[in-house]
Design a protein around this motif. Structure first.
Motif, mmCIF file in Angstrom:
data_model
loop_
_atom_site.group_PDB
_atom_site.id
_atom_site.type_symbol
_atom_site.label_atom_id
_atom_site.label_comp_id
_atom_site.label_asym_id
_atom_site.label_seq_id
_atom_site.Cartn_x
_atom_site.Cartn_y
_atom_site.Cartn_z
ATOM 1 N N ASP A 152 2.816 29.878 8.005
ATOM 2 C CA ASP A 152 2.614 28.898 6.948
ATOM 3 C C ASP A 152 3.296 27.587 7.344
ATOM 4 N N PHE A 153 2.891 26.494 6.710
ATOM 5 C CA PHE A 153 3.532 25.211 6.940
ATOM 6 C C PHE A 153 4.988 25.297 6.486
ATOM 7 N N SER A 154 5.896 24.811 7.307
ATOM 8 C CA SER A 154 7.326 25.027 7.062
ATOM 9 C C SER A 154 7.929 24.054 6.060
ATOM 10 N N PHE A 155 7.473 22.812 6.066
ATOM 11 C CA PHE A 155 8.207 21.754 5.373
ATOM 12 C C PHE A 155 7.446 21.198 4.171
ATOM 13 N N TYR A 156 6.706 22.081 3.499
ATOM 14 C CA TYR A 156 5.925 21.665 2.345
ATOM 15 C C TYR A 156 6.340 22.456 1.106
ATOM 16 N N GLU A 157 6.170 21.835 -0.070
ATOM 17 C CA GLU A 157 6.543 22.482 -1.325
ATOM 18 C C GLU A 157 5.781 23.798 -1.514
ATOM 19 N N ASN A 158 6.457 24.780 -2.133
ATOM 20 C CA ASN A 158 5.845 26.074 -2.389
ATOM 21 C C ASN A 158 5.688 26.376 -3.882
ATOM 22 N N SER A 159 6.175 25.507 -4.733
ATOM 23 C CA SER A 159 6.312 25.839 -6.146
ATOM 24 C C SER A 159 5.005 25.843 -6.926
ATOM 25 N N SER A 160 3.975 25.188 -6.424
ATOM 26 C CA SER A 160 2.763 25.002 -7.219
ATOM 27 C C SER A 160 1.671 26.034 -6.931
ATOM 28 N N PHE A 161 1.955 27.062 -6.170
ATOM 29 C CA PHE A 161 0.933 28.038 -5.808
ATOM 30 C C PHE A 161 0.627 29.003 -6.958
ATOM 31 N N LYS A 162 -0.618 29.423 -7.012
ATOM 32 C CA LYS A 162 -1.051 30.475 -7.923
ATOM 33 C C LYS A 162 -1.525 31.667 -7.097
ATOM 34 N N ALA A 163 -1.187 32.867 -7.546
ATOM 35 C CA ALA A 163 -1.494 34.082 -6.792
ATOM 36 C C ALA A 163 -2.636 34.838 -7.454
ATOM 37 N N SER A 164 -3.473 35.455 -6.612
ATOM 38 C CA SER A 164 -4.570 36.275 -7.112
ATOM 39 C C SER A 164 -4.967 37.273 -6.031
ATOM 40 N N ILE A 165 -6.012 38.033 -6.299
ATOM 41 C CA ILE A 165 -6.559 38.984 -5.326
ATOM 42 C C ILE A 165 -8.009 38.604 -5.062
ATOM 43 N N ASP A 166 -8.376 38.554 -3.797
ATOM 44 C CA ASP A 166 -9.729 38.199 -3.409
ATOM 45 C C ASP A 166 -10.200 39.172 -2.327
ATOM 46 N N ARG A 178 2.939 18.907 -1.330
ATOM 47 C CA ARG A 178 3.528 17.721 -0.712
ATOM 48 C C ARG A 178 4.582 18.084 0.331
ATOM 49 N N LYS A 179 4.688 17.227 1.312
ATOM 50 C CA LYS A 179 5.723 17.410 2.328
ATOM 51 C C LYS A 179 7.083 17.046 1.735
ATOM 52 N N LEU A 180 8.095 17.843 2.054
ATOM 53 C CA LEU A 180 9.434 17.608 1.524
ATOM 54 C C LEU A 180 9.967 16.270 1.999
ATOM 55 N N LYS A 181 10.617 15.558 1.104
ATOM 56 C CA LYS A 181 11.032 14.178 1.381
ATOM 57 C C LYS A 181 11.928 14.074 2.611
ATOM 58 N N LYS A 182 12.800 15.049 2.814
ATOM 59 C CA LYS A 182 13.744 14.926 3.932
ATOM 60 C C LYS A 182 13.065 15.074 5.290
ATOM 61 N N TYR A 183 11.790 15.497 5.284
ATOM 62 C CA TYR A 183 11.063 15.638 6.548
ATOM 63 C C TYR A 183 9.998 14.562 6.733
ATOM 64 N N LEU A 184 9.918 13.631 5.798
ATOM 65 C CA LEU A 184 8.964 12.538 5.954
ATOM 66 C C LEU A 184 9.407 11.606 7.060
ATOM 67 N N ARG A 185 8.445 11.062 7.797
ATOM 68 C CA ARG A 185 8.732 10.113 8.869
ATOM 69 C C ARG A 185 8.041 8.796 8.557
ATOM 70 N N HIS A 186 8.760 7.716 8.854
ATOM 71 C CA HIS A 186 8.203 6.369 8.698
ATOM 72 C C HIS A 186 7.719 6.130 7.266
ATOM 73 N N ASN A 187 8.397 6.763 6.290
ATOM 74 C CA ASN A 187 8.066 6.585 4.871
ATOM 75 C C ASN A 187 6.611 6.946 4.547
ATOM 76 N N GLN A 188 6.056 7.840 5.326
ATOM 77 C CA GLN A 188 4.671 8.247 5.111
ATOM 78 C C GLN A 188 4.629 9.430 4.159
ATOM 79 N N ASN A 189 4.003 9.234 3.001
ATOM 80 C CA ASN A 189 3.900 10.287 2.000
ATOM 81 C C ASN A 189 2.702 11.178 2.332
ATOM 82 N N ILE A 190 2.963 12.412 2.747
ATOM 83 C CA ILE A 190 1.906 13.313 3.184
ATOM 84 C C ILE A 190 1.739 14.433 2.167
ATOM 85 N N SER A 191 0.493 14.714 1.804
ATOM 86 C CA SER A 191 0.231 15.829 0.904
ATOM 87 C C SER A 191 -1.061 16.518 1.332
ATOM 88 N N ILE A 192 -1.203 17.780 0.907
ATOM 89 C CA ILE A 192 -2.395 18.576 1.188
ATOM 90 C C ILE A 192 -3.159 18.686 -0.118
#
Length: 283
Positions: A152-166, A178-192
């Motif tokens: 899994d991606f290491s430096f991204y928030e995990n709190s917003s996930f929903k779990a199910s069975i598929d 979203r990428k955690l603020k302490k790992y952002l580079r060049h003030n670039q706000n990265i999100s999935i």
């Protein structure tokens, strides 16, 4: 009359045998679904993430030989080589299409991409965004590293996930991870924008991951994984990647097979550009 009764008896026996098998299979499927659903009732996504992290590939250095195939529309190509990863730091790739002769070498860091063409005696240097321009995607180093190792991606928030069975697998779904603020580079706000993760319920390894943009671009990057036991860990053995955009529905598909995987050795990442090489603007 006797023959008729014999046929009827055989028919009835076969019918009840098949019916019994069907009941057993249905009961087994239902039991399996109940078994994997039970932990989600109380713990939900936290239960899945705890087990996902516990069973991720553990390494400081990763190396493997690979064979790969590339397909888009009617075009296809194949190549082989070696890959080395220093976790969260470097990705080194040596490409040897035939006879073990190195054709090209790539070195990727958090900030840069370097490429040497051994055949044409040229080299290329740019920032990480060049990779995204090539594949029309929005990756960063952490995401690329995760796709290559089945983690899994290491430096991204995990709190917003929903779990199910598929389809008898666990599934995690989130929007705007979203990428955690302490790992952002060049003030670039990265999100999935949208991410789906499917997990094997027996070992909690990622079997499939899908990253998708929900805007007009419709970009979609998907990875699928098969694993084998090596050095006491389940490591990726077969990887399939597909990249698709709204403009081009003919997905780019890459198949990768790893062999001779090693996670225990300290590695070197040689990348010296000979003086006679000429710099180019693209590769």
């Amino acid at each position: 009359m006797e023959n008729y009764m014999n046929r009827l008896t055989r028919f009835a026996s076969i019918y009840f045998l098949l019916a019994g098998i069907t009941v057993l299979i249905a009961g087994s499927c239902s039991s399996t679904k109940r078994m994997i659903k039970e932990p989600l009732k109380e713990q939900g996504a936290e239960y899945l993430f705890e087990n996902l992290k516990q069973n991720e590939l553990k390494y400081n250095y990763f190396s493997a030989r690979f064979s790969a195939g590339f397909r888009q529309n009617k075009n296809s190509n194949s190549f082989s080589g070696q890959i080395r990863i220093q976790k969260d730091s470097l990705i080194w790739i040596s490409i040897s299409p035939a006879l073990g002769i190195e054709m090209a070498r790539v070195l990727i860091s958090n900030d840069s991409v370097k490429y040497m063409n051994r055949i044409e005696n040229t080299y290329f240097v740019s920032d990480f965004n060049y990779i995204n321009s090539l594949i029309n995607s929005t990756l960063d180093f952490d995401m690329l590293q995760a796709f290559l190792t089945g983690n899994d991606f290491s430096f991204y928030e995990n709190s917003s996930f929903k779990a199910s069975i598929d389809n008898r697998e666990y599934k995690l779904v989130t929007t705007e991870r979203r990428k955690l603020k302490k790992y952002l580079r060049h003030n670039q706000n990265i999100s999935i924008p949208l991410q789906n993760i499917w997990l094997n319920p027996d070992n909690f390894k990622i079997t499939r991951v899908l990253v998708k943009e929900v805007n007009q671009s419709g970009r979609k990057l998907e990875g699928r994984y098969e694993y084998q036991m090596t050095e006491g860990q389940l490591v990726p053995s077969h990887l399939n990647f597909q990249l698709e955009t709204a403009e081009n529905k003919n997905a780019v598909e890459i198949e990768v097979d790893y062999s001779k995987v090693n996670t225990g050795e300290t590695l070197q990442f040689p990348f010296r550009i000979p003086e006679k090489y000429s710099r180019v603007n693209k590769f």
